[in-house]
Design a protein around this motif. Structure first.
Motif, PDB file in Angstrom:
ATOM      1  N   UNK A 285       0.850  -1.197   0.000  1.00 14.69           N
ATOM      2  CA  UNK A 285       0.000   0.000   0.000  1.00 14.69           C
ATOM      3  C   UNK A 285       0.885   1.246   0.000  1.00 14.69           C
ATOM      4  N   UNK A 286       1.215   1.717  -1.159  1.00 15.51           N
ATOM      5  CA  UNK A 286       2.071   2.908  -1.289  1.00 15.51           C
ATOM      6  C   UNK A 286       1.401   3.888  -2.244  1.00 15.51           C
ATOM      7  N   UNK A 287       1.825   5.141  -2.218  1.00 20.01           N
ATOM      8  CA  UNK A 287       1.273   6.100  -3.172  1.00 20.01           C
ATOM      9  C   UNK A 287       1.445   5.627  -4.615  1.00 20.01           C
ATOM     10  N   UNK A 288       2.570   4.996  -4.900  1.00 16.71           N
ATOM     11  CA  UNK A 288       2.814   4.524  -6.270  1.00 16.71           C
ATOM     12  C   UNK A 288       1.802   3.456  -6.667  1.00 16.71           C
ATOM     13  N   UNK A 289       1.550   2.553  -5.737  1.00 13.95           N
ATOM     14  CA  UNK A 289       0.557   1.499  -6.007  1.00 13.95           C
ATOM     15  C   UNK A 289      -0.801   2.132  -6.280  1.00 13.95           C
ATOM     16  N   UNK A 290      -1.139   3.105  -5.449  1.00 15.88           N
ATOM     17  CA  UNK A 290      -2.455   3.720  -5.598  1.00 15.88           C
ATOM     18  C   UNK A 290      -2.558   4.496  -6.917  1.00 15.88           C
ATOM     19  N   UNK A 291      -1.451   5.082  -7.324  1.00 18.51           N
ATOM     20  CA  UNK A 291      -1.471   5.777  -8.615  1.00 18.51           C
ATOM     21  C   UNK A 291      -1.671   4.797  -9.756  1.00 18.51           C
ATOM     22  N   UNK A 292      -0.989   3.668  -9.654  1.00 21.11           N
ATOM     23  CA  UNK A 292      -1.153   2.643 -10.689  1.00 21.11           C
ATOM     24  C   UNK A 292      -2.595   2.127 -10.693  1.00 21.11           C
ATOM     25  N   UNK A 293      -3.124   1.973  -9.503  1.00 19.57           N
ATOM     26  CA  UNK A 293      -4.515   1.516  -9.393  1.00 19.57           C
ATOM     27  C   UNK A 293      -5.453   2.526 -10.061  1.00 19.57           C
ATOM     28  N   UNK A 294      -5.231   3.804  -9.761  1.00 23.65           N
ATOM     29  CA  UNK A 294      -6.096   4.850 -10.318  1.00 23.65           C
ATOM     30  C   UNK A 294      -6.053   4.835 -11.837  1.00 23.65           C
ATOM     31  N   UNK A 295      -4.857   4.684 -12.385  1.00 26.50           N
ATOM     32  CA  UNK A 295      -4.711   4.633 -13.849  1.00 26.50           C
ATOM     33  C   UNK A 295      -5.591   3.525 -14.430  1.00 26.50           C
ATOM     34  N   UNK A 296      -5.551   2.387 -13.765  1.00 25.25           N
ATOM     35  CA  UNK A 296      -6.303   1.237 -14.304  1.00 25.25           C
ATOM     36  C   UNK A 296      -7.814   1.422 -14.128  1.00 25.25           C
ATOM     37  N   UNK A 297      -8.185   2.045 -13.012  1.00 23.71           N
ATOM     38  CA  UNK A 297      -9.623   2.191 -12.765  1.00 23.71           C
ATOM     39  C   UNK A 297     -10.248   3.171 -13.767  1.00 23.71           C
ATOM     40  N   UNK A 298      -9.493   4.156 -14.183  1.00 25.68           N
ATOM     41  CA  UNK A 298     -10.083   5.128 -15.123  1.00 25.68           C
ATOM     42  C   UNK A 298      -9.550   4.953 -16.546  1.00 25.68           C
ATOM     43  N   UNK A 299      -8.953   3.793 -16.798  1.00 26.53           N
ATOM     44  CA  UNK A 299      -8.436   3.545 -18.151  1.00 26.53           C
ATOM     45  C   UNK A 299      -9.556   3.743 -19.172  1.00 26.53           C
TER      46      UNK A 299
END
Lengths: 328, 739
Positions: A285-299
């Protein structure tokens, strides 16, 4: 406003039967906080209203599997301030309390919240074309004022968004909608309850004609430790979300054991992708992980001009909400 | 003669407050005369073209519908020799409802159903079918139509250029150029426009309850349309639920109600819907361009200010936007320009601090940009260029305690803690910014009349046909009267909102206290003289030898130097004449012309901006005001709180969103037209600095209705820059602009 008649029904059976037998244009009414407005604007023109406020759907009760059942006619206010909800589902309480105003929440019901219609300016204005209001007439928002419109899952027929806050939290919590109708009762998972517009934006939900919401069931898992409902809007109260995020985490040390993120204000339904969430289980659970998650959720997000900013805003909001949830 | 009653200058609760909070103050739409019928208005859905067909058959078939009025059956009498002007009408041809098939703007009223109930009328209104011929393209965007800007003899000239601004600008090394755009705003007072009209066919008279900011306005309008003597039109408007300028001109529901009442010979009520509250006058969209320059010491070397305001295709509405730039700061080279852009919209209307809040938004943002460029503290830049006299007119100010506003605001706010470098003040995700601006508004005075009746029961009634649009007129006038005559406040009643009362200006321009208050003071001075004269006759043993200058009027008693006193009631009841009555007409003193009279302010704000999400909050505002004598500190503070709240709305929320394809406003409701709600309005400190003014009017008081708003939007925009380093030159500053 149309002339209409109103019947107070005393049982769900009677309601469903009346709705089915009538050849007229019927609507169920509970709190009426949205429907009455729409009738005044002549967006909805029912001939007959079935008042369901007398039905025994007004309790919040425990379920055998340790979940919680919210009766369809429990008010949003009573839900948000209910002890069990506050304790086990604070994400839901926060989402509800970020919506509308005190007066509206005192009147609006949980079932009705699911049935809210879009705030698209053109849907509300009968002088303009709108496929949702008048199928086949066209979408005025596509090339019009679309600052509050969808960036995900829209179609060329409709770029409206679902306006609810409560439903965004319900989506993250994997709630189930209990309905009853002509062919009996059934359960609809929340993610399958609302629809994307596709070719039929006039249909907001997958309810069959005459089907009545009786309850909303919450599973046991409420993510009461790591959660956040972030609502980004133009003023701090009494405004619909430009983007909202219901975020829930289960964390072991710094490892993600479960992650749920659902978005409001960006699509025709609460936007959640369980398959994306699966990919992040057991990640750090890191900011980087969350950023990657966000990218995928709004792809695949697409702007229509005025709402282009929502793409960047959604991404930042997702990351912020997850970080806040993590820090809790 | 001395007055020791300290009633003005003391915080006083509204005399009509109890009525308002208990729901017993009757507003226009609450009057229900016998046999009342209800009108519901239908509005156009196109902005330019003609009505080719309007089919009312289905509506007329509805049980309970009395009539449907359209341009096809509107009585000829309201078309021939009918004058639709009103006292506040700008040059041009006022809009005439139902005059013909022409559509001049989207939302134009084109029909009205009259029925036995409101609900029936509303239902039937939805059954009217209208077909249009849309001629040409709708033109509603000011920025896209600057090439159509014009100026002509109907427009007031801005102050003449002085020096050579262009040359000075070119020669300056420190200079900025900036343009600012602001959208249409809509007044949206809580109470919608409403009229209840009654026609007396025998006497050929109207009795009209109307929501208006001055009954004379409605009276003149109706008399003109129906070709009547004004005396035959009585207009009542005792309680008004907010105006903000929207009620300076009569709105179309008045025409419809009166016309239908006369034709049907029935009392007719017409109340606008909230959506219809977006279908008439509004604050015009405005585009402004600035060029400012300074020398290296921060002394202004040039000011160029050009403004484009929108107007309708049928009237030329103007505001004072650029003049402030010539007034505010000491500068030898100034050039001001103002042009109008005609669009397919309804004529704009004065809206709280019209022109002032617009022009000062631009000027004070530009000054902030210049301060940054020059590396000078924004407050310091204002002080360096402080104007000791009116730069446009070359006159001294009647009073100007602006320097005190600057210092008091700075002290209270903690301006010295401001960090000049943008983005340098941060807590967590929150960027913190400080901003300031100067405010100014003209301290006007109009002619006004007033009447006083003092009865033998000891009760004083003072009256004038002014309005109380929520500002506190009832209270303030009663305070002035009570203090002047020497009575407890409870023994005074002030009457307003009735066209049969003494003539009074419309309530606007922040001039009511100054104009009507002066008349009230004057009539009470006259009353005092009459009481004294009566006393000399009724109580010669006391007053035969004395002078009024030596008498005291206090606590309901008239006393002379040796302490002997007699009550007013005793004097009045001494003979059969009993009550005393007197009237006055007041006007500004001639001496006033030798001075410039303005109210000033300094606004300082703190904003919090989320660094990722762009959400702006305004946690703290300090507004220091120099407004002359403050008659009622309580209602005065409320005026400033309201003005600041409006400034917050202007800065970060309010915007009439026009779909320019059809010239249609898309957010015509209070859910989507955002204005500040409680959570937006946090700490607001109001400071009234001491300001003595013996020129402005006999009260020494200036108006306060607008000044609280002027400067607030600029201060917020400047604080947003200080917080984020982003200069947003388009209002409202919504979060998308900061991402």
């Amino acid at each position: 406003m149309n002339n209409f008649s109103l019947t107070q029904v005393d049982s769900a059976e009677e309601a469903v039967k009346t709705a089915r037998l009538s050849t007229e244009n019927n609507r169920y009414i509970a709190g009426g906080t949205n429907l009455i407005d729409l009738m005044k604007y002549r967006v909805e023109n029912p001939d007959h209203l079935l008042d369901i406020n007398r039905l025994n759907f007004s309790e919040i009760s425990s379920l055998p599997d340790n979940g919680l059942r919210l009766g369809a006619t429990v008010t949003n206010a009573d839900t948000a301030y209910h002890q069990e909800v506050q304790k086990n589902y604070p994400l839901l309480a926060k989402a509800i309390l970020s919506g509308a105003s005190t007066q509206l929440r005192n009147m609006a019901t949980d079932g009705g919240n699911l049935m809210q219609r879009t705030r698209c300016y053109y849907f509300y204005d009968t002088a303009t074309p709108c496929n949702k209001r008048e199928p086949g007439s066209g979408c005025s928002a596509l090339e019009g004022f679309n600052r509050i419109h969808a960036i995900l899952g829209a179609s060329e027929k409709c770029i409206a968004t679902h306006p609810s806050d409560m439903c965004v939290a319900l989506a993250a919590l994997d709630a189930t909608v209990q309905v009853t109708g002509e062919s009996g009762s059934r359960s609809i998972p929340i993610l399958e309850f609302h629809r994307l517009p596709g070719d039929h934006p006039e249909k907001d939900t997958n309810l069959e004609p005459g089907e009545l919401i009786t309850a909303i069931d919450l599973p046991e898992k409420g993510f009461s430790q790591h959660f956040e409902y972030l609502k980004v809007r133009d003023r701090p109260s009494y405004a619909f979300a430009l983007v909202s995020v219901a975020a829930a985490l289960e964390i072991d040390g710094s490892t993600i054991k479960d992650i749920r993120v659902s978005l409001g204000g960006v699509a025709h339904k609460p936007w959640r992708l369980p398959e994306v969430e699966q990919q992040f289980i057991d990640q750090q659970a890191t900011p980087q992980t969350f950023e990657a998650f966000a990218e995928k959720l709004i792809a695949g997000a697409k702007g229509y001009g005025d709402n282009d900013f929502k793409i960047k805003l959604a991404k930042k909001s997702i990351v912020r909400a997850l970080l806040t949830a993590l820090e809790k | 003669m001395k007055v020791l009653n300290n009633i003005t200058g003391v915080a006083t609760t509204r005399v009509d407050g109890r009525k308002k909070v208990t729901g017993t103050a009757p507003y226009t739409a609450e009057f229900n005369p016998a046999n009342l019928v209800h009108g519901y208005i239908v509005n156009s859905t196109i902005s330019t073209g003609t009505i080719t067909k309007i089919d009312t058959t289905k509506a007329l078939d509805v049980a309970g519908v009395r009539e449907v009025f359209t341009h096809e059956n509107a009585p000829l009498s309201v078309k021939i020799n009918a004058d639709y002007s009103d006292p506040m009408a700008p040059p041009g041809s006022p809009f005439r409802p139902l005059y013909n098939d022409q559509i001049l703007y989207n939302g134009q009223p084109i029909a009205m159903v009259v029925a036995d109930t409101f609900e029936t009328a509303r239902y039937a209104a939805g059954l009217i079918e209208v077909a249009y011929n849309t001629s040409g393209k709708s033109t509603t965007n000011i920025k896209d139509n600057l090439d159509r800007a014009f100026t002509d003899d109907d427009l007031p000239d801005p102050p003449k250029p002085r020096g050579n601004a262009k040359k000075a600008y070119q020669e300056s090394e420190i200079k900025i150029e900036a343009a600012y755009l602001q959208p249409r705003e809509y007044h949206n007072p809580m109470e919608p426009f409403a009229t209840v009209a009654q026609w007396d066919a025998d006497e050929e008279r109207f009795l009209i309850y109307d929501k208006i900011q001055g009954v004379a306005s409605s009276q003149g309008y109706i008399a003109g349309i129906f070709n009547m003597e004004k005396e035959k039109v009585r207009v009542l408007s005792e309680f008004v639920g907010g105006g903000f300028g929207s009620g300076l001109r009569p709105q179309y529901q008045l025409f419809f109600a009166a016309m239908a009442a006369k034709v049907l010979n029935l009392p007719v009520k017409v109340v606008m819907t909230r959506k219809q509250m977006f279908s008439f006058g509004h604050r015009p969209a405005c585009f402004q361009e600035f060029k400012l320059s300074t020398d290296k010491n921060g002394k202004l070397t040039s000011i160029q200010h050009k403004a484009y305001g929108e107007t309708s295709q049928f009237e030329k509405y103007t505001e004072t936007i650029v003049d402030w730039s010539g007034l505010m700061y000491a500068c030898e080279n100034v050039e001001l320009n103002y042009k109008l852009v005609p669009l397919d919209v309804y004529t704009p209307n004065d809206m709280r601090a019209p022109g002032g809040t617009t022009g000062m938004y631009g000027l004070e943002c530009a000054m902030d940009e210049l301060a940054v460029k020059a590396g000078i503290d924004p407050l310091e830049l204002r002080l360096i260029n402080y104007a000791e006299k009116d730069q446009n007119e070359g006159k001294p100010f009647s009073s100007k305690e602006l320097k005190a506003c600057y210092s008091r605001a700075a002290e209270k706010f903690g301006w010295k803690n401001r960090k000049a470098e943008p983005r340098s003040h941060k807590e967590g995700h929150t960027l913190i910014g400080y901003g300031m601006a100067t405010g100014v508004w003209e301290a006007l005075q109009q002619k006004a009349s007033a009447k006083a009746i003092f009865t033998a029961e000891g009760h004083l009634t003072v009256s004038a046909a002014t309005a109380d649009i929520g500002t506190g007129t009832y209270t303030v006038m009663a305070q002035i009267a009570a203090e002047t005559v020497g009575l407890p406040l409870e023994h005074v009643t002030f009457k307003l909102g009735d066209s049969t009362l003494p003539k009074s200006p419309i309530e606007g321009g922040s001039w009511t206290v100054s104009s009507v208050g002066s008349a009230v003071k004057m009539v009470c001075v006259s009353l005092r003289e009459k009481i004294y004269a009566r006393a000399q006759e009724t109580h010669p043993e006391l007053f035969a030898e004395s002078m009024i200058e030596d008498a005291r009027f206090e606590k309901g008693e008239l006393s002379i130097r040796d302490g002997r006193a007699v009550s007013f009631m005793e004097i009045l009841n001494a003979d059969e004449r009993k009550s005393i009555e007197t009237s006055v007409n007041s006007e500004p003193a001639e001496n006033r012309d030798n001075y410039s009279c303005y109210t000033h302010s300094c606004v300082m704000v703190e904003v919090h901006v989320d660094e990722d999400l762009g959400m702006i909050r305004v946690p703290r505002v300090v507004n220091a005001i120099a407004g002359g004598k403050i008659i009622n500190p309580k209602t005065a503070e409320s005026q400033i709180l309201g003005g600041v709240t409006w400034g917050i709305g202007m800065a970060i929320e309010e915007e009439g969103m026009m779909d320019d394809r059809e010239g249609r406003i898309m957010n015509a409701n209070l859910a989507e037209y955002h204005m500040p709600i409680n959570a937006d309005v946090q700490e607001i400190d109001v400071i009234f600095v001491e300001e003595k003014d013996e020129i402005v009017n006999p009260l020494g008081a200036k108006g306060l209705g607008e000044i609280g708003m002027v400067g607030t939007a600029a201060a917020i925009a400047n604080a947003v820059y200080n917080a984020t380093g982003k200069r947003i030159r388009e209002l409202p500053i919504t979060l998308d602009k900061l991402l």
